[in-house]
Enzyme design. Structure first.
Site, PDB file in Angstrom:
ATOM      1  N   SER A 241       0.829  -1.215   0.000  1.00 25.94           N
ATOM      2  CA  SER A 241       0.000   0.000   0.000  1.00 25.94           C
ATOM      3  C   SER A 241       0.860   1.260   0.000  1.00 25.94           C
ATOM      4  O   SER A 241       0.617   2.197  -0.779  1.00 25.94           O
ATOM      5  CB  SER A 241      -0.968  -0.004   1.186  1.00 25.94           C
ATOM      6  OG  SER A 241      -0.284  -0.240   2.391  1.00 25.94           O
ATOM      7  N   ARG A 327       2.260  -4.404  16.725  1.00 29.86           N
ATOM      8  CA  ARG A 327       0.885  -3.929  16.498  1.00 29.86           C
ATOM      9  C   ARG A 327      -0.107  -4.981  17.002  1.00 29.86           C
ATOM     10  O   ARG A 327      -1.208  -4.675  17.440  1.00 29.86           O
ATOM     11  CB  ARG A 327       0.662  -3.634  15.009  1.00 29.86           C
ATOM     12  CG  ARG A 327       1.608  -2.567  14.471  1.00 29.86           C
ATOM     13  CD  ARG A 327       1.518  -2.430  12.966  1.00 29.86           C
ATOM     14  NE  ARG A 327       1.861  -3.658  12.271  1.00 29.86           N
ATOM     15  CZ  ARG A 327       1.750  -3.826  10.956  1.00 29.86           C
ATOM     16  NH1 ARG A 327       1.299  -2.840  10.206  1.00 29.86           N
ATOM     17  NH2 ARG A 327       2.094  -4.971  10.386  1.00 29.86           N
ATOM     18  N   ASP A 373      -2.853  -8.328  11.745  1.00 27.48           N
ATOM     19  CA  ASP A 373      -4.197  -8.731  11.344  1.00 27.48           C
ATOM     20  C   ASP A 373      -4.761  -9.892  12.152  1.00 27.48           C
ATOM     21  O   ASP A 373      -5.968 -10.147  12.109  1.00 27.48           O
ATOM     22  CB  ASP A 373      -4.204  -9.075   9.851  1.00 27.48           C
ATOM     23  CG  ASP A 373      -3.888  -7.852   9.017  1.00 27.48           C
ATOM     24  OD1 ASP A 373      -4.510  -6.811   9.259  1.00 27.48           O
ATOM     25  OD2 ASP A 373      -3.003  -7.930   8.156  1.00 27.48           O
ATOM     26  N   ARG A 399      -3.745   3.968   7.281  1.00 27.71           N
ATOM     27  CA  ARG A 399      -2.584   3.922   6.392  1.00 27.71           C
ATOM     28  C   ARG A 399      -2.436   5.202   5.566  1.00 27.71           C
ATOM     29  O   ARG A 399      -1.330   5.629   5.240  1.00 27.71           O
ATOM     30  CB  ARG A 399      -2.676   2.671   5.505  1.00 27.71           C
ATOM     31  CG  ARG A 399      -1.551   2.407   4.509  1.00 27.71           C
ATOM     32  CD  ARG A 399      -0.156   2.397   5.131  1.00 27.71           C
ATOM     33  NE  ARG A 399       0.053   1.540   6.268  1.00 27.71           N
ATOM     34  CZ  ARG A 399       0.520   0.291   6.243  1.00 27.71           C
ATOM     35  NH1 ARG A 399       0.856  -0.231   5.096  1.00 27.71           N
ATOM     36  NH2 ARG A 399       0.700  -0.407   7.358  1.00 27.71           N
TER      37      ARG A 399
HETATM   38  N1  AMX Z   1       0.682 -19.656   6.459  1.00 21.72           N
HETATM   39  C1  AMX Z   1       1.143 -20.611   5.617  1.00 21.72           C
HETATM   40  N2  AMX Z   1       2.212 -20.448   4.818  1.00 21.72           N
HETATM   41  C2  AMX Z   1       2.863 -19.275   4.926  1.00 21.72           C
HETATM   42  C3  AMX Z   1       2.467 -18.265   5.795  1.00 21.72           C
HETATM   43  C4  AMX Z   1       1.308 -18.472   6.582  1.00 21.72           C
HETATM   44  N3  AMX Z   1       0.815 -17.539   7.395  1.00 21.72           N
HETATM   45  N4  AMX Z   1       3.304 -17.224   5.658  1.00 21.72           N
HETATM   46  C5  AMX Z   1       4.201 -17.583   4.714  1.00 21.72           C
HETATM   47  N5  AMX Z   1       3.932 -18.825   4.255  1.00 21.72           N
HETATM   48  C6  AMX Z   1       4.568 -19.546   3.178  1.00 21.72           C
HETATM   49  C7  AMX Z   1       4.475 -18.720   1.900  1.00 21.72           C
HETATM   50  O1  AMX Z   1       3.198 -18.863   1.278  1.00 21.72           O
HETATM   51  C8  AMX Z   1       5.623 -19.260   1.089  1.00 21.72           C
HETATM   52  O2  AMX Z   1       5.204 -20.480   0.552  1.00 21.72           O
HETATM   53  P1  AMX Z   1       5.730 -20.963  -0.905  1.00 21.72           P
HETATM   54  O3  AMX Z   1       7.214 -21.126  -0.746  1.00 21.72           O
HETATM   55  O4  AMX Z   1       4.989 -22.235  -1.126  1.00 21.72           O
HETATM   56  O5  AMX Z   1       5.360 -19.873  -1.854  1.00 21.72           O
HETATM   57  C9  AMX Z   1       6.664 -19.531   2.176  1.00 21.72           C
HETATM   58  O6  AMX Z   1       5.949 -19.643   3.417  1.00 21.72           O
HETATM   59  C10 AMX Z   1       7.699 -18.430   2.304  1.00 21.72           C
HETATM   60  O7  AMX Z   1       7.036 -17.207   2.514  1.00 21.72           O
HETATM   61  P2  AMX Z   1       7.723 -16.031   3.379  1.00 21.72           P
HETATM   62  O8  AMX Z   1       8.965 -15.628   2.681  1.00 21.72           O
HETATM   63  O9  AMX Z   1       7.817 -16.433   4.799  1.00 21.72           O
HETATM   64  O10 AMX Z   1       6.634 -14.887   3.307  1.00 21.72           O
HETATM   65  P3  AMX Z   1       6.367 -13.823   2.144  1.00 21.72           P
HETATM   66  O11 AMX Z   1       7.264 -12.666   2.357  1.00 21.72           O
HETATM   67  O12 AMX Z   1       6.402 -14.471   0.804  1.00 21.72           O
HETATM   68  O13 AMX Z   1       4.845 -13.424   2.412  1.00 21.72           O
HETATM   69  C11 AMX Z   1       2.982 -12.854   3.722  1.00 21.72           C
HETATM   70  C12 AMX Z   1       4.478 -12.639   3.514  1.00 21.72           C
HETATM   71  C13 AMX Z   1       2.498 -11.863   4.785  1.00 21.72           C
HETATM   72  C14 AMX Z   1       2.241 -12.535   2.415  1.00 21.72           C
HETATM   73  C15 AMX Z   1       2.743 -14.312   4.179  1.00 21.72           C
HETATM   74  O14 AMX Z   1       3.358 -14.539   5.417  1.00 21.72           O
HETATM   75  C16 AMX Z   1       1.268 -14.663   4.249  1.00 21.72           C
HETATM   76  O15 AMX Z   1       0.679 -15.045   3.227  1.00 21.72           O
HETATM   77  N6  AMX Z   1       0.633 -14.551   5.466  1.00 21.72           N
HETATM   78  C17 AMX Z   1      -0.782 -14.769   5.595  1.00 21.72           C
HETATM   79  C18 AMX Z   1      -1.556 -13.560   5.106  1.00 21.72           C
HETATM   80  C19 AMX Z   1      -1.384 -12.395   6.038  1.00 21.72           C
HETATM   81  O16 AMX Z   1      -1.510 -12.513   7.239  1.00 21.72           O
HETATM   82  N7  AMX Z   1      -1.130 -11.204   5.461  1.00 21.72           N
HETATM   83  C20 AMX Z   1      -1.036  -9.945   6.236  1.00 21.72           C
HETATM   84  C21 AMX Z   1       0.375  -9.433   6.348  1.00 21.72           C
HETATM   85  C22 AMX Z   1       0.406  -8.112   7.089  1.00 21.72           C
HETATM   86  C23 AMX Z   1      -0.245  -7.049   6.262  1.00 21.72           C
HETATM   87  O17 AMX Z   1       0.237  -6.682   5.224  1.00 21.72           O
HETATM   88  N8  AMX Z   1      -1.371  -6.555   6.677  1.00 21.72           N
END
Ligand code: AMX
Length: 442
Positions: A241, A327, A373, A399
């Site tokens: 964002s 947070r 979240d 934000r």
């Molecule tokens: N549950 C299951 N798997 C997860 C996970 C979770 N909460 N968080 C990361 N992973 C997985 C990824 O999908 C990725 O899998 P892949 O290798 O098969 O593609 C692997 O772990 C490596 O990911 P990462 O490097 O640890 O994370 P990232 O930087 O790629 O992604 C994020 C970060 C937030 C998108 C991810 O942790 C996620 O999808 N979390 C759940 C959604 C969420 O809570 N989003 C909110 C984030 C905060 C915000 O912006 N508001």
């Protein structure tokens, strides 16, 4: 000139010298290297943006202008009897780097109050949306429709010096922040209360309290609003964002285009929408349990079932953070004080005990800890905002304060159009073949 604008101007004059010196004396200094996995992997961790508004340490979490969240919450001025500070004070802090006095915040409150009026056509835009529309789509369109109000555009067409870009951008930003809570509350009312709960803002109230009032909520929801807007305000510049807002503004698009784009980026389930995903996911568990609190084993099973379906656990993990998000902690402390017996909070609490271990065992997520979240929807639910599609609108209001502060500074320091370079996969393969490591290992 208001105290805030005057202080900001002095800061800008001082800061310009630092940026000019850095560029002149050290423009060619190398500060980072880029790997193939960073290029293919969403530019993770590449140091390529500069902001002084906030900094995200992987282990400590966010600092606004050098202050931790706890410090921000304890040092910013508060209303009589309030637990959480004025949101207006945060805008002052983010813009100037100085902790405002109560008088400085009060002056800013008057400024916001005078800019609250939302033109009639914005309500018409909102009303024209079908009721099944997502509130983030409506918010984005409502902000976009305000574009004709931009002072920056008028001045730019008249022939504006680059040195003065920040001034009319500040005016636009302050106007928009003043209006965002009204627009948010109106959208809530239209979608979920069929227009029957609409309340005009109360001129005697601060931004957070007014939002609570317009939403028809009693205390301590005024503190929930203040807390929510403050903790979501900024997370340095690389998150989707903030980066989108900055990117769009770098073309000299006005703040309405930029914040509408910011809202669109925030609306994805991997980013801002995760808070509603948490609620949906928790409701799934609750339905499965017929309302009773699951045992630790049942909780573990639900988490594993989600992972085994190839889905992520919403509210856990982070692209930068490697510890529990402060947070999350701020909201958890609020819950422990105000709603320890809340059923969903108990679910969240129980999840905190099992999810990190499971994510570690699964071995994929780099950060097994909860992010903002995982908690935020539960607080809203407790105070009667059960329409979880709406939660990201609250995130967006918060934000916008950080992103707008950044855009004002981008303009003040003359940051140029953003334009990174891309390569083809062929080129990438060639570059890899030509490296020493490849020659040695093949
Ligand atoms: N549950 C299951 N798997 C997860 C996970 C979770 N909460 N968080 C990361 N992973 C997985 C990824 O999908 C990725 O899998 P892949 O290798 O098969 O593609 C692997 O772990 C490596 O990911 P990462 O490097 O640890 O994370 P990232 O930087 O790629 O992604 C994020 C970060 C937030 C998108 C991810 O942790 C996620 O999808 N979390 C759940 C959604 C969420 O809570 N989003 C909110 C984030 C905060 C915000 O912006 N508001």
């Amino acid at each position: 000139m208001s105290k805030l604008k005057d202080t900001l101007y002095q800061k800008i004059l001082d800061h310009r010298k630092r940026t000019t010196k850095l560029l002149k004396k050290s423009g060619d200094t190398v500060i980072d290297q880029v790997t193939v996995s960073q290029i293919i992997g969403g530019m993770r961790g590449i140091k390529s943006l500069v902001t002084d508004i906030s900094y995200l340490d992987p282990y400590e979490g966010i600092r606004y202008r050098g202050y931790t969240l706890q410090e921000v919450l304890s040092k910013l001025p508060k209303a009589e009897g309030a637990e959480m500070p004025y949101v207006e004070g945060l805008y002052y802090l983010l813009l100037t780097g100085e902790m405002p006095s109560k008088e400085e915040v009060e002056e800013l409150m008057v400024t916001f109050r005078n800019r609250r009026i939302v033109p009639r056509y914005v309500w018409d835009v909102i009303d024209s949306f079908p009721s099944e529309s997502h509130p983030m789509a409506i918010l984005s369109a409502a902000v976009m429709s305000l574009e004709r109000e931009s002072h920056f555009n008028v001045k730019y067409k008249q022939g504006l010096s680059k040195m003065d870009y920040w001034d009319s951008t500040f005016e636009d930003a302050t106007n928009l922040i003043a209006k965002m809570p009204l627009i948010g509350a109106y959208i809530y009312n239209k979608l979920y209360q069929k227009g029957k709960g609409h309340r005009y803002p109360d001129p005697s109230m601060d931004l957070g309290a007014n939002f609570a009032y317009m939403m028809g909520k009693d205390k301590p929801y005024d503190d929930v609003s203040r807390m929510y807007f403050i903790i979501h305000a900024d997370h340095e510049s690389g998150n989707v964002s903030a980066h989108t807002g900055h990117l769009v503004a770098s073309t000299l698009s006005d703040v309405y285009y930029s914040i509408s784009a910011m809202i669109n980026g925030l609306a994805g389930p991997l980013h801002g929408l995760a808070n509603q995903e948490v609620l949906r996911w928790l409701q799934g568990l609750r339905n499965q349990m017929d309302g009773k609190l699951p045992s630790e084993d049942e909780m573990k099973q639900y988490v594993w079932d989600t992972l085994n379906k190839g889905q992520v656990i919403p509210g856990y993990g982070h692209a930068v953070l490697r510890k529990t998000d402060p947070r999350y902690t701020v909201q958890r402390e609020f819950c422990l004080k105000h709603m320890p017996e809340d059923e969903l909070f108990k679910y969240v609490d129980a999840l905190y005990k099992v999810v990190p271990g499971i994510l570690r065992e699964q071995g994929k997520a780099k950060n097994p800890w909860p992010n903002v979240d995982a908690q935020s929807g539960v607080v809203q639910w407790h105070y009667g905002i059960t329409e979880y599609d709406f939660y990201t609108v609250l995130f967006a209001i918060g934000r916008s304060i950080g992103v707008l502060s950044n855009i004002i500074w981008d303009r003040a320091l003359g940051y140029p159009l953003e334009r990174p370079k891309s390569v083809t996969t062929d080129m990438l393969e060639k570059m890899v073949r030509s490296t020493k490591e490849f020659v040695n290992t093949n």
